[in-house]
Design a protein around this motif. Structure first.
Motif, PDB file in Angstrom:
ATOM      1  N   LEU A  23      10.170  68.739  33.970  1.00  0.00           N
ATOM      2  CA  LEU A  23       9.951  69.443  35.228  1.00  0.00           C
ATOM      3  C   LEU A  23       9.911  68.491  36.419  1.00  0.00           C
ATOM      4  CD1 LEU A  23       7.222  72.042  34.170  1.00  0.00           C
ATOM      5  CD2 LEU A  23       9.684  72.420  34.413  1.00  0.00           C
ATOM      6  N   GLU A  24      10.090  67.197  36.144  1.00  0.00           N
ATOM      7  CA  GLU A  24      10.052  66.164  37.185  1.00  0.00           C
ATOM      8  C   GLU A  24       8.783  66.295  38.033  1.00  0.00           C
ATOM      9  OE1 GLU A  24      13.764  65.339  39.245  1.00  0.00           O
ATOM     10  OE2 GLU A  24      14.856  66.494  37.741  1.00  0.00           O
ATOM     11  N   VAL A  52       5.029  78.834  52.826  1.00  0.00           N
ATOM     12  CA  VAL A  52       5.179  78.956  51.374  1.00  0.00           C
ATOM     13  C   VAL A  52       5.561  77.597  50.805  1.00  0.00           C
ATOM     14  CG1 VAL A  52       6.446  80.070  49.495  1.00  0.00           C
ATOM     15  CG2 VAL A  52       5.911  81.370  51.581  1.00  0.00           C
ATOM     16  N   ASP A  53       4.858  77.184  49.760  1.00  0.00           N
ATOM     17  CA  ASP A  53       5.170  75.954  49.034  1.00  0.00           C
ATOM     18  C   ASP A  53       5.755  76.346  47.691  1.00  0.00           C
ATOM     19  OD1 ASP A  53       5.294  73.528  47.738  1.00  0.00           O
ATOM     20  OD2 ASP A  53       3.184  73.006  48.024  1.00  0.00           O
ATOM     21  N   LEU A  54       7.066  76.135  47.525  1.00  0.00           N
ATOM     22  CA  LEU A  54       7.732  76.462  46.269  1.00  0.00           C
ATOM     23  C   LEU A  54       7.690  75.258  45.337  1.00  0.00           C
ATOM     24  CD1 LEU A  54      10.926  78.476  47.322  1.00  0.00           C
ATOM     25  CD2 LEU A  54       8.731  79.347  46.516  1.00  0.00           C
ATOM     26  N   GLY A  55       7.242  75.489  44.099  1.00  0.00           N
ATOM     27  CA  GLY A  55       7.028  74.369  43.195  1.00  0.00           C
ATOM     28  C   GLY A  55       5.851  73.563  43.685  1.00  0.00           C
ATOM     29  N   ALA A  56       4.740  74.236  43.905  1.00  0.00           N
ATOM     30  CA  ALA A  56       3.603  73.650  44.619  1.00  0.00           C
ATOM     31  C   ALA A  56       2.910  72.531  43.862  1.00  0.00           C
ATOM     32  CB  ALA A  56       2.582  74.744  44.957  1.00  0.00           C
ATOM     33  N   GLY A  57       3.127  72.436  42.545  1.00  0.00           N
ATOM     34  CA  GLY A  57       2.443  71.393  41.786  1.00  0.00           C
ATOM     35  C   GLY A  57       0.945  71.547  41.908  1.00  0.00           C
ATOM     36  N   THR A  58       0.272  70.471  42.278  1.00  0.00           N
ATOM     37  CA  THR A  58      -1.188  70.536  42.426  1.00  0.00           C
ATOM     38  C   THR A  58      -1.601  70.814  43.866  1.00  0.00           C
ATOM     39  OG1 THR A  58      -1.402  68.134  42.717  1.00  0.00           O
ATOM     40  CG2 THR A  58      -1.500  68.991  40.456  1.00  0.00           C
ATOM     41  N   PHE A 129      14.395  66.878  41.733  1.00  0.00           N
ATOM     42  CA  PHE A 129      15.642  66.324  42.265  1.00  0.00           C
ATOM     43  C   PHE A 129      16.836  66.638  41.368  1.00  0.00           C
ATOM     44  CE2 PHE A 129      13.471  62.589  44.714  1.00  0.00           C
ATOM     45  CZ  PHE A 129      12.942  63.515  45.600  1.00  0.00           C
ATOM     46  N   GLY A 130      16.573  67.059  40.130  1.00  0.00           N
ATOM     47  CA  GLY A 130      17.659  67.307  39.197  1.00  0.00           C
ATOM     48  C   GLY A 130      18.146  66.042  38.528  1.00  0.00           C
ATOM     49  N   ALA A 131      17.236  65.063  38.403  1.00  0.00           N
ATOM     50  CA  ALA A 131      17.615  63.768  37.831  1.00  0.00           C
ATOM     51  C   ALA A 131      17.536  63.748  36.315  1.00  0.00           C
ATOM     52  CB  ALA A 131      16.720  62.668  38.407  1.00  0.00           C
ATOM     53  N   GLN A 132      16.821  64.704  35.734  1.00  0.00           N
ATOM     54  CA  GLN A 132      16.650  64.718  34.283  1.00  0.00           C
ATOM     55  C   GLN A 132      17.778  65.495  33.610  1.00  0.00           C
ATOM     56  OE1 GLN A 132      14.198  63.076  32.505  1.00  0.00           O
ATOM     57  NE2 GLN A 132      13.716  62.175  34.477  1.00  0.00           N
ATOM     58  N   SER A 133      18.200  65.020  32.439  1.00  0.00           N
ATOM     59  CA  SER A 133      19.242  65.704  31.684  1.00  0.00           C
ATOM     60  C   SER A 133      18.795  67.125  31.360  1.00  0.00           C
ATOM     61  CB  SER A 133      19.530  64.943  30.382  1.00  0.00           C
ATOM     62  OG  SER A 133      20.473  65.625  29.589  1.00  0.00           O
ATOM     63  N   GLY A 134      19.670  68.082  31.614  1.00  0.00           N
ATOM     64  CA  GLY A 134      19.347  69.477  31.401  1.00  0.00           C
ATOM     65  C   GLY A 134      18.732  70.144  32.605  1.00  0.00           C
ATOM     66  N   ASN A 135      18.410  69.359  33.637  1.00  0.00           N
ATOM     67  CA  ASN A 135      17.795  69.909  34.840  1.00  0.00           C
ATOM     68  C   ASN A 135      18.646  69.610  36.073  1.00  0.00           C
ATOM     69  OD1 ASN A 135      15.613  71.420  35.847  1.00  0.00           O
ATOM     70  ND2 ASN A 135      14.613  69.593  36.637  1.00  0.00           N
ATOM     71  N   GLU A 136      19.938  69.359  35.842  1.00  0.00           N
ATOM     72  CA  GLU A 136      20.826  69.034  36.954  1.00  0.00           C
ATOM     73  C   GLU A 136      20.876  70.182  37.970  1.00  0.00           C
ATOM     74  OE1 GLU A 136      22.167  66.747  33.346  1.00  0.00           O
ATOM     75  OE2 GLU A 136      21.666  68.852  33.780  1.00  0.00           O
TER      76      GLU A 136
END
Length: 210
Positions: A23-24, A52-58, A129-136
């Motif tokens: 999930l980076e 609105v904070d999308l993918g707000a994390g913590t 950022f889409g840096a992980q394989s499968g999360n491009e």
């Protein structure tokens, strides 16, 4: 509240307890969050508005907006554990504006914002950022979601993303009005990290959506 004071308040925001590489889940540094929120507020995009904070994390960006006088703040996050930390962080920072935390996929957020009551909507986000394989192209999916309901957005992306972001915004009827470089100071948190700390170059963009 000055940018320095905002950074100080955000310094108490706790990060991920068990971050997921897929999930980076990299925390937004408080100095960078304060800078983005400060710039957005100077442009009239925070105080008195729905943020609105999308993918707000913590909760770093959402809480920054709450501290800077947003009328309403919504944080959307897929990770339940991160949301639990975000709620604790809300109590730590003591913002006057309450944050509505929503457990959902940010790219398909169940938001129903009535323009007559919500007013102009600003999105602040630090998407994968889409840096992980499968999360491009993960950031593409976030921008696509934003384009459907936001009046303006501020988003962080991997360095070298300007051409992509400008092209995407234009195709969706939007326009990049501001861009600046940013740096993430990342501590070692995943097995594939071979340094205790490293700097990650990034870029931030302000987009006005049609």
């Amino acid at each position: 509240m000055s940018k320095r004071a905002l950074e100080g308040r955000l310094a108490v925001v706790a990060g991920f307890t068990d971050p997921t590489a897929a999930l980076e889940q990299y925390p937004t540094p408080p100095d960078l969050a304060a800078h983005v929120v400060h710039l957005a507020d100077l442009r009239g995009d925070v105080a008195g508005r729905t943020v609105v904070d999308l993918g707000a994390g913590t909760g770093m960006l959402a809480l920054g907006a709450a501290l800077r006088g947003a009328a309403r703040v919504v944080g959307v996050e897929l990770d339940r554990d991160a949301l639990a930390v975000a709620r604790d962080n809300e109590r730590r920072v003591g913002a006057r504006t309450t944050v509505d935390w929503i457990h959902a996929d940010a790219t398909r957020a169940p938001l129903r914002l009535d323009p007559s009551t919500a007013g102009p909507v600003t999105v602040l986000m630090n998407p994968p950022f889409g840096a992980q394989s499968g999360n491009e192209h993960a950031d593409r999916r976030f921008l696509d979601a934003v384009s459907s309901f936001a009046d303006v957005s501020y988003s962080l992306h991997n360095a070298g993303s300007r051409e992509f972001v400008e092209s995407f915004a234009s195709d969706a009827g939007g326009e990049v009005t501001d861009a600046f470089r940013a740096t993430f100071e990342l501590d070692h948190q995943f097995d594939h990290h071979d340094e205790e700390r490293r700097d990650l170059d990034a870029e931030a963009f302000r987009i006005e959506w049609g």
